[in-house]
Enzyme design. Structure first.
Site, PDB file in Angstrom:
ATOM      1  N   HIS A 133      54.519  18.822 -26.601  1.00  0.00           N
ATOM      2  CA  HIS A 133      53.165  19.373 -26.590  1.00  0.00           C
ATOM      3  C   HIS A 133      52.148  18.256 -26.443  1.00  0.00           C
ATOM      4  O   HIS A 133      52.368  17.122 -26.898  1.00  0.00           O
ATOM      5  CB  HIS A 133      52.874  20.166 -27.861  1.00  0.00           C
ATOM      6  CG  HIS A 133      51.607  20.958 -27.787  1.00  0.00           C
ATOM      7  ND1 HIS A 133      51.492  22.104 -27.026  1.00  0.00           N
ATOM      8  CD2 HIS A 133      50.380  20.761 -28.345  1.00  0.00           C
ATOM      9  CE1 HIS A 133      50.266  22.590 -27.126  1.00  0.00           C
ATOM     10  NE2 HIS A 133      49.561  21.788 -27.919  1.00  0.00           N
TER      11      HIS A 133
ATOM     12  N   HIS B 278      43.395  22.276 -26.672  1.00  0.00           N
ATOM     13  CA  HIS B 278      44.742  22.392 -26.106  1.00  0.00           C
ATOM     14  C   HIS B 278      45.045  23.842 -25.753  1.00  0.00           C
ATOM     15  O   HIS B 278      44.327  24.765 -26.152  1.00  0.00           O
ATOM     16  CB  HIS B 278      45.785  21.848 -27.088  1.00  0.00           C
ATOM     17  CG  HIS B 278      45.969  22.676 -28.322  1.00  0.00           C
ATOM     18  ND1 HIS B 278      47.175  22.800 -28.982  1.00  0.00           N
ATOM     19  CD2 HIS B 278      45.099  23.445 -29.057  1.00  0.00           C
ATOM     20  CE1 HIS B 278      47.042  23.579 -30.046  1.00  0.00           C
ATOM     21  NE2 HIS B 278      45.802  23.980 -30.110  1.00  0.00           N
TER      22      HIS B 278
ATOM     23  N   CYS C 223      50.186  23.621 -21.795  1.00  0.00           N
ATOM     24  CA  CYS C 223      49.528  22.458 -22.406  1.00  0.00           C
ATOM     25  C   CYS C 223      49.403  21.288 -21.433  1.00  0.00           C
ATOM     26  O   CYS C 223      48.322  20.691 -21.289  1.00  0.00           O
ATOM     27  CB  CYS C 223      50.265  22.028 -23.675  1.00  0.00           C
ATOM     28  SG  CYS C 223      51.929  21.374 -23.435  1.00  0.00           S
TER      29      CYS C 223
END
Length: 336
Positions: A298, A310, A250
């Site tokens: 994240h 993402h 990510c």
């Protein structure tokens, strides 16, 4: 007009159907849907741990650079102390050899006052020089001692971060191993069914993501450049610690996307969450970074319309999805 189901809705329906059409497993008394849910959870936990490892890696790299600079400084300071020490030694030796003190006593009783005054001036100059060099030596030695303590402190911090990096990496690997163990307990045909289901869902997500990516056409500036770069990676697979050009995690995706826009970001979602300008959640715009989890584990790039692009987790691909992660709350929005 018939409403078209999203890829997420299709996934939910597919898992729902499996749970009612598949008999319980003899070994674990679980449905395939339950096993798949467990595997997804383990992969998410592994991904969280991997982001923790990335943060430790970023801090370790910064600390190592700092340590190298301080060690170089300590080496220079050590040479300075040695040089001043040698100068003091030379002054002392020369003063001893010239017998300055004994000569000054003799000249004190000399019949020629000018000779005494001349010699006294030379002696005073030597004393002043020695005093100056001594002060320099004391100051340089204090600086060296302080720098040496800093080096020791940095070395201790490096060991702590190295341990944290190893622990987080091992934890991530253990979660993936647990997921593999769950799969290994299934019959071959059940493993194949799960793999086919996961692949179909990823393909459906990719198709809907490519369609959603078209909405970024009007986004301009650095945000637009970064967002469009990330959208070009739709379909690429997630890999721990990867930052392109065909696999990503990510923070690796967001780091590389913003680098193309001239913004330098570290390869860590937690570190990125402390950069840029903080934006209220209800004022976010396409191109803003969205951070999830406490602590942050994240990051995705907001696309607009309640969606983000993402790299989700191990076993998945870069995609456009709802800007929500369920158990991981949205904790920050940053603009660059």
């Amino acid at each position: 007009m018939r409403k078209r189901l999203s890829a997420g809705s299709l996934a939910a329906i597919a898992i729902f159907l499996i749970s009612f059409t598949t008999p319980p497993l003899a070994t674990a008394a679980q449905t395939l849907a339950q096993v798949q849910a467990q595997i997804n959870r383990l992969e998410e936990e592994a991904t969280t741990a991997a982001e923790g490892a990335q943060e430790a890696k970023v801090k370790l790299a910064s600390l190592t650079r700092s340590l190298a600079g301080i060690q170089a400084q300590a080496a220079i300071q050590g040479k300075t102390v040695d040089a001043i020490s040698k100068t003091l030694g030379t002054i002392a030796v020369n003063q001893y050899k010239s017998g300055s003190l004994s000569q000054s006593l003799e000249l004190l009783f000399s019949s020629d006052p000018s000779l005494y005054l001349s010699s006294a001036g030379s002696l005073e100059a030597i004393t002043r020089r020695k005093s100056t060099e001594l002060r320099k030596f004391q100051s340089a030695e204090q600086q060296l001692n302080a720098t040496s303590l800093t080096v020791s402190d940095r070395l201790a911090q490096v060991k702590v971060l190295q341990k944290k990096l190893a622990e987080r990496s091992a934890f991530a690997a253990s979660k993936l191993a647990q997921a593999e163990s769950l799969l290994a307990k299934l019959k071959k045909e059940d493993r194949e069914r799960l793999a086919k289901l996961a692949e179909d869902l990823e393909n459906a997500d990719q198709a809907s993501s490519l369609q959603a990516a078209k909405s970024a056409a009007g986004v301009s500036g650095r945000a637009g450049i970064a967002l469009k770069y990330a959208l070009l990676q739709i379909g690429d697979r997630y890999v721990f610690g990867a930052a392109g050009l065909t696999t990503w995690d990510c923070s690796g995706l967001t780091m590389r996307a913003f680098r193309t826009a001239g913004v330098s970001l570290p390869h860590s979602s937690r570190a990125q969450s402390r950069m840029g300008k903080s934006i209220p959640f209800n004022q976010k715009k396409p191109g803003d970074l969205m951070f999830f989890g406490r602590p942050v584990s994240h990051v995705g790039i907001y696309l607009g319309g309640g969606r983000m692009v993402h790299a989700p987790r191990s076993g998945s691909r870069v995609k456009v999805a709802e800007a929500s992660l369920g158990r991981k709350p949205l904790v920050a929005v940053r603009r660059f």
